[in-house]
Design a protein around this motif. Structure first.
Motif, PDB file in Angstrom:
ATOM      1  N   UNK A  90      17.207  75.697  81.749  1.00 39.53           N
ATOM      2  CA  UNK A  90      17.352  75.450  80.319  1.00 39.53           C
ATOM      3  C   UNK A  90      18.479  74.474  80.028  1.00 39.53           C
ATOM      4  N   UNK A  91      18.244  73.637  78.997  1.00 35.20           N
ATOM      5  CA  UNK A  91      19.178  72.583  78.630  1.00 35.20           C
ATOM      6  C   UNK A  91      19.944  72.926  77.350  1.00 35.20           C
ATOM      7  N   UNK A  92      21.078  72.260  77.197  1.00 30.19           N
ATOM      8  CA  UNK A  92      21.848  72.374  75.957  1.00 30.19           C
ATOM      9  C   UNK A  92      21.175  71.562  74.860  1.00 30.19           C
ATOM     10  N   UNK A  93      20.624  70.409  75.228  1.00 33.84           N
ATOM     11  CA  UNK A  93      19.996  69.525  74.237  1.00 33.84           C
ATOM     12  C   UNK A  93      18.558  69.224  74.661  1.00 33.84           C
ATOM     13  N   UNK A  94      17.708  70.185  74.436  1.00 38.47           N
ATOM     14  CA  UNK A  94      16.292  70.045  74.782  1.00 38.47           C
ATOM     15  C   UNK A  94      15.554  69.406  73.609  1.00 38.47           C
ATOM     16  N   UNK A  95      14.946  68.226  73.791  1.00 37.58           N
ATOM     17  CA  UNK A  95      14.230  67.577  72.683  1.00 37.58           C
ATOM     18  C   UNK A  95      13.081  68.461  72.175  1.00 37.58           C
ATOM     19  N   UNK A  96      13.024  68.630  70.853  1.00 36.58           N
ATOM     20  CA  UNK A  96      11.994  69.533  70.310  1.00 36.58           C
ATOM     21  C   UNK A  96      11.148  68.917  69.201  1.00 36.58           C
ATOM     22  N   UNK A  97      11.462  67.719  68.770  1.00 41.87           N
ATOM     23  CA  UNK A  97      10.735  67.136  67.635  1.00 41.87           C
ATOM     24  C   UNK A  97       9.228  67.152  67.894  1.00 41.87           C
ATOM     25  N   UNK A  98       8.813  66.667  69.053  1.00 41.71           N
ATOM     26  CA  UNK A  98       7.376  66.590  69.343  1.00 41.71           C
ATOM     27  C   UNK A  98       6.762  67.978  69.538  1.00 41.71           C
ATOM     28  N   UNK A 112      23.323 100.142  71.984  1.00 42.81           N
ATOM     29  CA  UNK A 112      22.009 100.505  72.504  1.00 42.81           C
ATOM     30  C   UNK A 112      20.959  99.677  71.793  1.00 42.81           C
ATOM     31  N   UNK A 113      20.068  99.093  72.571  1.00 42.99           N
ATOM     32  CA  UNK A 113      19.072  98.217  71.965  1.00 42.99           C
ATOM     33  C   UNK A 113      17.706  98.480  72.579  1.00 42.99           C
ATOM     34  N   UNK A 114      16.759  98.788  71.708  1.00 46.09           N
ATOM     35  CA  UNK A 114      15.379  98.931  72.134  1.00 46.09           C
ATOM     36  C   UNK A 114      14.799  97.518  72.285  1.00 46.09           C
ATOM     37  N   UNK A 115      13.850  97.332  73.169  1.00 44.09           N
ATOM     38  CA  UNK A 115      13.269  95.998  73.340  1.00 44.09           C
ATOM     39  C   UNK A 115      12.744  95.400  72.024  1.00 44.09           C
ATOM     40  N   UNK A 116      12.182  96.245  71.163  1.00 45.88           N
ATOM     41  CA  UNK A 116      11.637  95.728  69.902  1.00 45.88           C
ATOM     42  C   UNK A 116      12.731  95.340  68.899  1.00 45.88           C
ATOM     43  N   UNK A 117      13.966  95.745  69.164  1.00 43.97           N
ATOM     44  CA  UNK A 117      15.086  95.381  68.278  1.00 43.97           C
ATOM     45  C   UNK A 117      15.769  94.085  68.689  1.00 43.97           C
ATOM     46  N   UNK A 118      15.415  93.552  69.862  1.00 45.50           N
ATOM     47  CA  UNK A 118      16.066  92.341  70.346  1.00 45.50           C
ATOM     48  C   UNK A 118      15.434  91.098  69.713  1.00 45.50           C
ATOM     49  N   UNK A 119      16.282  90.313  69.066  1.00 47.54           N
ATOM     50  CA  UNK A 119      15.865  89.035  68.484  1.00 47.54           C
ATOM     51  C   UNK A 119      16.647  87.954  69.198  1.00 47.54           C
ATOM     52  N   UNK A 120      15.947  86.989  69.765  1.00 46.14           N
ATOM     53  CA  UNK A 120      16.583  85.879  70.481  1.00 46.14           C
ATOM     54  C   UNK A 120      16.334  84.610  69.677  1.00 46.14           C
ATOM     55  N   UNK A 121      17.409  83.839  69.467  1.00 49.03           N
ATOM     56  CA  UNK A 121      17.316  82.595  68.707  1.00 49.03           C
ATOM     57  C   UNK A 121      17.998  81.464  69.473  1.00 49.03           C
ATOM     58  N   UNK A 122      17.520  80.263  69.269  1.00 50.18           N
ATOM     59  CA  UNK A 122      18.156  79.064  69.811  1.00 50.18           C
ATOM     60  C   UNK A 122      18.645  78.233  68.625  1.00 50.18           C
ATOM     61  N   UNK A 123      19.835  77.661  68.768  1.00 49.63           N
ATOM     62  CA  UNK A 123      20.361  76.809  67.704  1.00 49.63           C
ATOM     63  C   UNK A 123      19.711  75.433  67.792  1.00 49.63           C
ATOM     64  N   UNK A 124      19.626  74.787  66.645  1.00 50.03           N
ATOM     65  CA  UNK A 124      18.988  73.473  66.550  1.00 50.03           C
ATOM     66  C   UNK A 124      20.011  72.466  66.033  1.00 50.03           C
ATOM     67  N   UNK A 125      19.991  71.269  66.620  1.00 51.09           N
ATOM     68  CA  UNK A 125      20.787  70.152  66.118  1.00 51.09           C
ATOM     69  C   UNK A 125      19.819  69.182  65.469  1.00 51.09           C
ATOM     70  N   UNK A 138      17.143  68.470  68.683  1.00 59.32           N
ATOM     71  CA  UNK A 138      17.205  69.217  69.937  1.00 59.32           C
ATOM     72  C   UNK A 138      17.459  70.697  69.674  1.00 59.32           C
ATOM     73  N   UNK A 139      17.152  71.505  70.676  1.00 58.68           N
ATOM     74  CA  UNK A 139      17.463  72.939  70.637  1.00 58.68           C
ATOM     75  C   UNK A 139      18.331  73.256  71.842  1.00 58.68           C
ATOM     76  N   UNK A 140      19.239  74.203  71.650  1.00 61.86           N
ATOM     77  CA  UNK A 140      20.124  74.639  72.720  1.00 61.86           C
ATOM     78  C   UNK A 140      19.556  75.921  73.334  1.00 61.86           C
ATOM     79  N   UNK A 141      18.892  75.765  74.474  1.00 63.72           N
ATOM     80  CA  UNK A 141      18.326  76.910  75.173  1.00 63.72           C
ATOM     81  C   UNK A 141      19.307  77.494  76.189  1.00 63.72           C
ATOM     82  N   UNK A 142      20.452  76.845  76.363  1.00 67.84           N
ATOM     83  CA  UNK A 142      21.469  77.266  77.320  1.00 67.84           C
ATOM     84  C   UNK A 142      22.411  78.313  76.719  1.00 67.84           C
ATOM     85  N   UNK A 143      22.483  78.355  75.376  1.00 73.05           N
ATOM     86  CA  UNK A 143      23.394  79.299  74.714  1.00 73.05           C
ATOM     87  C   UNK A 143      22.644  80.062  73.621  1.00 73.05           C
ATOM     88  N   UNK A 144      21.723  80.953  74.022  1.00 73.09           N
ATOM     89  CA  UNK A 144      20.945  81.685  73.023  1.00 73.09           C
ATOM     90  C   UNK A 144      21.793  82.675  72.229  1.00 73.09           C
TER      91      UNK A 144
END
Length: 150
Positions: free
Chosen positions: A134-142, A86-99, A108-114
């Motif tokens: 969403x991409x697996x390798x979304x450029x994020x440096x800029x 059971x998860x309340x909306x305020x307990x949900x933490x979503x993260x994207x991995x970074x390469x 890059x960040x992986x927005x395809x596999x949160x």
């Protein structure tokens, strides 16, 4: 409990802070226990680390995708989140991995596999979503550089 890590040296892992991934993460099914580590010395940093407690040499940079894509909202089937309890909306933490390659401008960040964490139960999973926006390798440096300038 004390844990020796490659990246952070010796850290104190409080039992109530351990995040459990049943079945591990994509590509590393044997890694199930993690700590989320924030850079206490650089409070402005938006990058955190998922440090494995099962493999001291494994630490993965992660970021809140909303920092980079304000309208990030992948469609996820409710059944995919059932293992988190059971998860309340305020307990949900979503993260994207970074390469982070040697050339930082190619970061890059992986927005395809949160990674979804239920902060209430400390259970987590990594999902592979079918959302074509969403991409697996979304450029994020800029994007990060622009945010730092704010």
């Amino acid at each position: 409990m004390k844990v020796i890590t490659k990246l952070f040296g010796e850290i104190d892992a409080e039992e109530n802070k351990i995040i459990f991934f049943s079945g591990g993460i994509v590509g590393f099914p044997e890694l199930e226990r993690f700590l989320l580590i924030h850079d206490a010395e650089n409070e402005k940093s938006s990058i955190s680390w998922l440090q494995s407690l099962d493999e001291p040499a494994f630490a993965m940079p992660v970021i809140d995708p909303l920092i980079l894509i304000a309208d990030y909202n992948p469609m996820v089937e409710h059944e995919m989140l059932e293992p988190l309890g059971d998860m309340k909306p305020e307990d949900m933490l979503v993260l994207a991995t970074i390469t982070v390659p040697s050339d930082l401008t190619k970061m890059t960040a992986n927005f395809k596999a949160p990674i979804i964490i239920n902060a209430g139960s400390n259970r987590a999973c990594q999902l592979i979503i079918e959302d074509e926006r969403y991409e697996i390798k979304h450029p994020i440096y800029h994007l990060l550089k622009d945010k730092k300038g704010d």
